[in-house]
Design a protein around this motif. Structure first.
Motif, PDB file in Angstrom:
ATOM      1  N   LYS A  88      27.804   2.125 -12.350  1.00  0.00           N
ATOM      2  CA  LYS A  88      28.880   2.054 -13.333  1.00  0.00           C
ATOM      3  C   LYS A  88      30.187   1.539 -12.719  1.00  0.00           C
ATOM      4  O   LYS A  88      30.908   0.755 -13.348  1.00  0.00           O
ATOM      5  CB  LYS A  88      29.128   3.437 -13.954  1.00  0.00           C
ATOM      6  CG  LYS A  88      28.021   3.905 -14.891  1.00  0.00           C
ATOM      7  CD  LYS A  88      28.303   5.328 -15.370  1.00  0.00           C
ATOM      8  CE  LYS A  88      27.325   5.758 -16.450  1.00  0.00           C
ATOM      9  NZ  LYS A  88      27.496   5.019 -17.710  1.00  0.00           N
ATOM     10  N   ALA A  89      30.520   2.006 -11.515  1.00  0.00           N
ATOM     11  CA  ALA A  89      31.831   1.703 -10.923  1.00  0.00           C
ATOM     12  C   ALA A  89      31.781   0.551  -9.943  1.00  0.00           C
ATOM     13  O   ALA A  89      32.832   0.119  -9.431  1.00  0.00           O
ATOM     14  CB  ALA A  89      32.397   2.953 -10.245  1.00  0.00           C
ATOM     15  N   GLY A  90      30.601   0.046  -9.639  1.00  0.00           N
ATOM     16  CA  GLY A  90      30.494  -1.069  -8.717  1.00  0.00           C
ATOM     17  C   GLY A  90      30.865  -0.697  -7.296  1.00  0.00           C
ATOM     18  O   GLY A  90      30.599   0.421  -6.845  1.00  0.00           O
ATOM     19  N   SER A  91      31.510  -1.612  -6.609  1.00  0.00           N
ATOM     20  CA  SER A  91      31.835  -1.396  -5.194  1.00  0.00           C
ATOM     21  C   SER A  91      32.740  -0.186  -4.989  1.00  0.00           C
ATOM     22  O   SER A  91      32.682   0.472  -3.949  1.00  0.00           O
ATOM     23  CB  SER A  91      32.489  -2.649  -4.609  1.00  0.00           C
ATOM     24  OG  SER A  91      33.689  -2.961  -5.316  1.00  0.00           O
ATOM     25  N   ALA A  92      33.593   0.118  -5.961  1.00  0.00           N
ATOM     26  CA  ALA A  92      34.456   1.308  -5.843  1.00  0.00           C
ATOM     27  C   ALA A  92      33.610   2.571  -5.733  1.00  0.00           C
ATOM     28  O   ALA A  92      33.912   3.490  -4.961  1.00  0.00           O
ATOM     29  CB  ALA A  92      35.392   1.398  -7.049  1.00  0.00           C
ATOM     30  N   GLY A  93      32.518   2.600  -6.495  1.00  0.00           N
ATOM     31  CA  GLY A  93      31.644   3.769  -6.476  1.00  0.00           C
ATOM     32  C   GLY A  93      31.039   4.034  -5.122  1.00  0.00           C
ATOM     33  O   GLY A  93      30.711   5.186  -4.794  1.00  0.00           O
ATOM     34  N   MET A  94      30.886   2.989  -4.310  1.00  0.00           N
ATOM     35  CA  MET A  94      30.307   3.154  -2.987  1.00  0.00           C
ATOM     36  C   MET A  94      31.252   3.870  -2.034  1.00  0.00           C
ATOM     37  O   MET A  94      30.851   4.273  -0.933  1.00  0.00           O
ATOM     38  CB  MET A  94      29.914   1.791  -2.422  1.00  0.00           C
ATOM     39  CG  MET A  94      28.895   1.060  -3.282  1.00  0.00           C
ATOM     40  SD  MET A  94      28.396  -0.550  -2.624  1.00  0.00           S
ATOM     41  CE  MET A  94      27.298  -0.027  -1.307  1.00  0.00           C
ATOM     42  N   LYS A  95      32.495   4.061  -2.433  1.00  0.00           N
ATOM     43  CA  LYS A  95      33.483   4.747  -1.588  1.00  0.00           C
ATOM     44  C   LYS A  95      33.542   6.252  -1.866  1.00  0.00           C
ATOM     45  O   LYS A  95      34.212   6.982  -1.139  1.00  0.00           O
ATOM     46  CB  LYS A  95      34.872   4.132  -1.806  1.00  0.00           C
ATOM     47  CG  LYS A  95      34.958   2.656  -1.444  1.00  0.00           C
ATOM     48  CD  LYS A  95      36.357   2.103  -1.672  1.00  0.00           C
ATOM     49  CE  LYS A  95      36.446   0.619  -1.309  1.00  0.00           C
ATOM     50  NZ  LYS A  95      37.805   0.079  -1.505  1.00  0.00           N
ATOM     51  N   MET A  96      32.871   6.698  -2.919  1.00  0.00           N
ATOM     52  CA  MET A  96      32.998   8.106  -3.332  1.00  0.00           C
ATOM     53  C   MET A  96      32.525   9.069  -2.246  1.00  0.00           C
ATOM     54  O   MET A  96      33.057  10.181  -2.109  1.00  0.00           O
ATOM     55  CB  MET A  96      32.202   8.351  -4.616  1.00  0.00           C
ATOM     56  CG  MET A  96      32.321   9.777  -5.150  1.00  0.00           C
ATOM     57  SD  MET A  96      31.365  10.074  -6.648  1.00  0.00           S
ATOM     58  CE  MET A  96      29.702  10.099  -6.009  1.00  0.00           C
ATOM     59  N   HIS A  97      31.534   8.662  -1.484  1.00  0.00           N
ATOM     60  CA  HIS A  97      30.934   9.579  -0.509  1.00  0.00           C
ATOM     61  C   HIS A  97      31.680   9.593   0.820  1.00  0.00           C
ATOM     62  O   HIS A  97      31.256  10.263   1.776  1.00  0.00           O
ATOM     63  CB  HIS A  97      29.462   9.195  -0.287  1.00  0.00           C
ATOM     64  CG  HIS A  97      28.613  10.327   0.176  1.00  0.00           C
ATOM     65  ND1 HIS A  97      28.432  11.497  -0.549  1.00  0.00           N
ATOM     66  CD2 HIS A  97      27.875  10.477   1.308  1.00  0.00           C
ATOM     67  CE1 HIS A  97      27.623  12.303   0.107  1.00  0.00           C
ATOM     68  NE2 HIS A  97      27.268  11.722   1.240  1.00  0.00           N
ATOM     69  N   THR A  98      32.804   8.889   0.899  1.00  0.00           N
ATOM     70  CA  THR A  98      33.620   8.882   2.116  1.00  0.00           C
ATOM     71  C   THR A  98      33.987  10.308   2.514  1.00  0.00           C
ATOM     72  O   THR A  98      34.377  11.127   1.674  1.00  0.00           O
ATOM     73  CB  THR A  98      34.925   8.080   1.889  1.00  0.00           C
ATOM     74  OG1 THR A  98      34.584   6.749   1.477  1.00  0.00           O
ATOM     75  CG2 THR A  98      35.772   8.034   3.146  1.00  0.00           C
ATOM     76  N   ALA A  99      33.841  10.622   3.812  1.00  0.00           N
ATOM     77  CA  ALA A  99      34.249  11.919   4.371  1.00  0.00           C
ATOM     78  C   ALA A  99      33.456  13.089   3.791  1.00  0.00           C
ATOM     79  O   ALA A  99      33.942  14.218   3.753  1.00  0.00           O
ATOM     80  CB  ALA A  99      35.747  12.151   4.158  1.00  0.00           C
ATOM     81  N   ARG A 100      32.239  12.804   3.349  1.00  0.00           N
ATOM     82  CA  ARG A 100      31.429  13.869   2.756  1.00  0.00           C
ATOM     83  C   ARG A 100      29.966  13.672   3.135  1.00  0.00           C
ATOM     84  O   ARG A 100      29.512  12.555   3.356  1.00  0.00           O
ATOM     85  CB  ARG A 100      31.571  13.860   1.233  1.00  0.00           C
ATOM     86  CG  ARG A 100      30.905  15.045   0.545  1.00  0.00           C
ATOM     87  CD  ARG A 100      31.149  15.043  -0.955  1.00  0.00           C
ATOM     88  NE  ARG A 100      30.420  13.983  -1.640  1.00  0.00           N
ATOM     89  CZ  ARG A 100      30.400  13.826  -2.959  1.00  0.00           C
ATOM     90  NH1 ARG A 100      31.122  14.641  -3.728  1.00  0.00           N
ATOM     91  NH2 ARG A 100      29.716  12.854  -3.506  1.00  0.00           N
ATOM     92  N   SER A 101      29.245  14.784   3.218  1.00  0.00           N
ATOM     93  CA  SER A 101      27.807  14.759   3.443  1.00  0.00           C
ATOM     94  C   SER A 101      27.132  15.498   2.293  1.00  0.00           C
ATOM     95  O   SER A 101      27.774  16.298   1.591  1.00  0.00           O
ATOM     96  CB  SER A 101      27.473  15.458   4.775  1.00  0.00           C
ATOM     97  OG  SER A 101      26.100  15.769   4.851  1.00  0.00           O
ATOM     98  N   ARG A 102      25.856  15.226   2.113  1.00  0.00           N
ATOM     99  CA  ARG A 102      25.140  16.051   1.145  1.00  0.00           C
ATOM    100  C   ARG A 102      25.090  17.508   1.610  1.00  0.00           C
ATOM    101  O   ARG A 102      24.884  18.414   0.808  1.00  0.00           O
ATOM    102  CB  ARG A 102      23.724  15.513   0.928  1.00  0.00           C
ATOM    103  CG  ARG A 102      23.675  14.300   0.015  1.00  0.00           C
ATOM    104  CD  ARG A 102      22.264  13.936  -0.371  1.00  0.00           C
ATOM    105  NE  ARG A 102      21.469  13.469   0.764  1.00  0.00           N
ATOM    106  CZ  ARG A 102      20.212  13.040   0.661  1.00  0.00           C
ATOM    107  NH1 ARG A 102      19.611  13.023  -0.518  1.00  0.00           N
ATOM    108  NH2 ARG A 102      19.555  12.620   1.723  1.00  0.00           N
ATOM    109  N   ASN A 103      25.299  17.726   2.894  1.00  0.00           N
ATOM    110  CA  ASN A 103      25.241  19.087   3.425  1.00  0.00           C
ATOM    111  C   ASN A 103      26.371  19.963   2.894  1.00  0.00           C
ATOM    112  O   ASN A 103      26.144  21.092   2.440  1.00  0.00           O
ATOM    113  CB  ASN A 103      25.279  19.062   4.954  1.00  0.00           C
ATOM    114  CG  ASN A 103      24.061  18.383   5.552  1.00  0.00           C
ATOM    115  OD1 ASN A 103      23.153  17.981   4.829  1.00  0.00           O
ATOM    116  ND2 ASN A 103      24.031  18.248   6.879  1.00  0.00           N
ATOM    117  N   ASP A 104      27.622  19.465   2.987  1.00  0.00           N
ATOM    118  CA  ASP A 104      28.717  20.278   2.448  1.00  0.00           C
ATOM    119  C   ASP A 104      28.732  20.216   0.921  1.00  0.00           C
ATOM    120  O   ASP A 104      29.191  21.145   0.248  1.00  0.00           O
ATOM    121  CB  ASP A 104      30.076  19.891   3.045  1.00  0.00           C
ATOM    122  CG  ASP A 104      30.492  18.457   2.795  1.00  0.00           C
ATOM    123  OD1 ASP A 104      29.619  17.617   2.501  1.00  0.00           O
ATOM    124  OD2 ASP A 104      31.699  18.164   2.907  1.00  0.00           O
TER     125      ASP A 104
END
Length: 486
Positions: A88-104
């Motif tokens: 939906k958000a394109g390349s911007a959406g690929m930045k959402m996971h910055t500084a995050r893991s599925r673990n936290d």
């Protein structure tokens, strides 16, 4: 679409994906994952790690995914949501996971689920406590037999018995609230386990999600599941209490004849039309066994897990969902059943003196007359073979003792007199029961205010989260998730 197979060639084997996928159970935390995504994006924006130009399409996409419901595909809910947001958000959406893991991320979602479920449980326990106190007040004078080893032991009161139930439930309530304090802490911002080089305001994230604080050590934040085990333990403890109550309802609805089950909480037989079966109570009793198994399974998975994160944790999550959902449903059903059950106080009173249940009181009265307790115990033991005044008089004369007055003996044989004689703190006299009811109703009111305050604080925090999203999007976020321009 997979978003996490960066160095791996091709897709995962179909059966391996079936084995490792958690999507079936992840529906329980879908909306919590949406909240976590919103809070994380706001945190990234506040820290300057993404621009508002990136944040706006990501936030819009998150809200759209929320309203569409759980996406299909992927290993888990986190990957499924992220893949849909990127679509939906394109390349911007690929930045959402910055500084995050599925673990936290998963640790935060699980704590949010547990927190809300424990609040639900707290309300359910408050309701059950109120039902028990109301029924105790309704039957404050009703006499019934008390049992030890399931044998007639001493006369007591139905109100006293119901208050005992209430006090057991109250301790479960306290355990629930104690667990809530440890669970309502935020792991988000810990990344995989070793934190992240991106500076994040973790306290800001925690505040947005209604947490009371953070799990400070980043490895502890992602690698600990004691909060999950404690949640299952609290659920199991409540179910054990409910199971004991259910067991007595089952017994009392049988040859005891102490209760008439409400039609809404009973069933009939497929072949015997006269039957009225305590199926609801039996299922509650069975589910207590199931939750005991859940607790053992969770502890067995956890017991030898090296730090930090291990995929084994995934197998603990369904145990959490199942336990908390089961205990909440069982608690609500038991409250409804106890509110409507008919207590047959005439049968209870008629049976209150069975098995020479006043024997202990006679022995106590002999002690008051100067007879040493162990000798009084022996005298009344002989008396139990033929509990008459003539026999008591004969036995006491053989013991070289002055016989008890016959009027005193008659009072000792009256179960109503016996229960009223228990004037010690916590006893069965009407005066003591009234005091217990007054104290417990007052405590119930305070506990209800405390839980309402916790729920209100969390609700305000989540409202603030959505207000911040609205500010970024420059409009009002409607319940549908669409943005209405001002």
């Amino acid at each position: 679409m997979s978003v996490v197979r960066s160095r791996l060639k091709g897709e995962m084997d179909r059966l391996a994906l079936t084995l490792t996928s958690s999507l079936e159970h992840d529906r329980n935390i879908f909306f919590y994952d949406i909240l976590v995504d919103l809070a994380h994006v706001l945190t990234l924006l506040k820290a300057g790690h993404i621009s508002s130009e990136d944040a706006i399409p990501i936030l819009k996409a998150i809200l759209e995914v929320r309203d569409e419901g759980m996406p299909e595909g992927g290993e888990d809910v986190h990957e499924a949501i992220e893949a849909r947001i990127i679509e939906k958000a394109g390349s911007a959406g690929m930045k959402m996971h910055t500084a995050r893991s599925r673990n936290d991320e998963i640790a935060t979602c699980l704590r949010l689920f547990a927190r809300d479920s424990l609040l639900h449980l707290a309300y359910s326990l408050l309701n059950l406590r109120e039902v028990l106190l109301n029924r105790a007040e309704e039957y404050i004078d009703a006499v019934m037999p008390g049992f030890t080893h399931l044998q007639y032991a001493q006369p007591t009161k139905l109100s006293h018995h119901l208050i005992a139930y209430h006090d057991m439930i109250t301790r479960d309530f306290q355990r629930c609230m104690d667990a809530f304090k440890r669970i309502n802490l935020c792991p988000l911002g810990s990344a995989a386990f070793a934190s992240t080089p991106f500076q994040l305001d973790r306290h800001y994230t925690a505040k947005l999600l209604g947490f009371d604080g953070i799990v400070e050590n980043s490895e502890d934040a992602t690698a600990s599941r004691d909060f999950l085990i404690e949640s299952i333990f609290v659920s199991t403890s409540v179910m054990l209490t409910l199971s004991r109550i259910a067991e007595e309802i089952i017994l009392w609805a049988s040859e005891f004849g102490f209760v008439e089950l409400p039609d809404e909480y009973a069933s009939s037989s497929s072949i015997m039309p006269q039957k009225k079966n305590p199926d609801v109570a039996e299922i509650v009793r069975a589910k207590a066994g199931k939750l005991t198994g859940n607790l053992m399974a969770a502890m067995a998975i956890y017991k030898a897990m090296p730090l930090s994160y291990n995929r084994d944790f995934q197998e603990m999550n369904p145990l959490l969902y199942d336990s908390l959902q089961c205990v909440n449903l069982s608690c609500d059903v038991m409250a409804g059943m106890l509110e409507k059950v008919k207590f047959r106080t005439d049968v209870m009173e008629e049976k209150a003196g069975r098995g020479f249940s006043v024997a202990t009181h006679i022995a106590d009265e002999l002690v008051k007359l100067g007879v040493p307790f162990r000798k009084a115990h022996r005298i009344v033991g002989r008396l139990s073979l033929n509990p008459s005044y003539e026999n008591l008089k004969k036995i006491m004369e053989e013991e070289g003792l002055e016989p008890m007055d016959e009027e005193n003996f008659k009072r000792c044989m009256d179960v109503k007199e016996v229960v009223e004689a228990r004037k010690n703190i916590g006893g069965t006299s009407k005066e003591e029961i009234r005091q217990m009811l007054e104290d417990r109703l007052s405590a119930l009111e305070k506990d209800a205010d405390m839980v309402a305050g916790l729920a209100e604080r969390i609700s305000r925090a989540l409202e603030e989260l959505y207000r911040e999203v609205e500010m970024i999007l420059g409009g009002t976020v409607e319940k549908s998730g669409k943005v209405k321009s001002e």
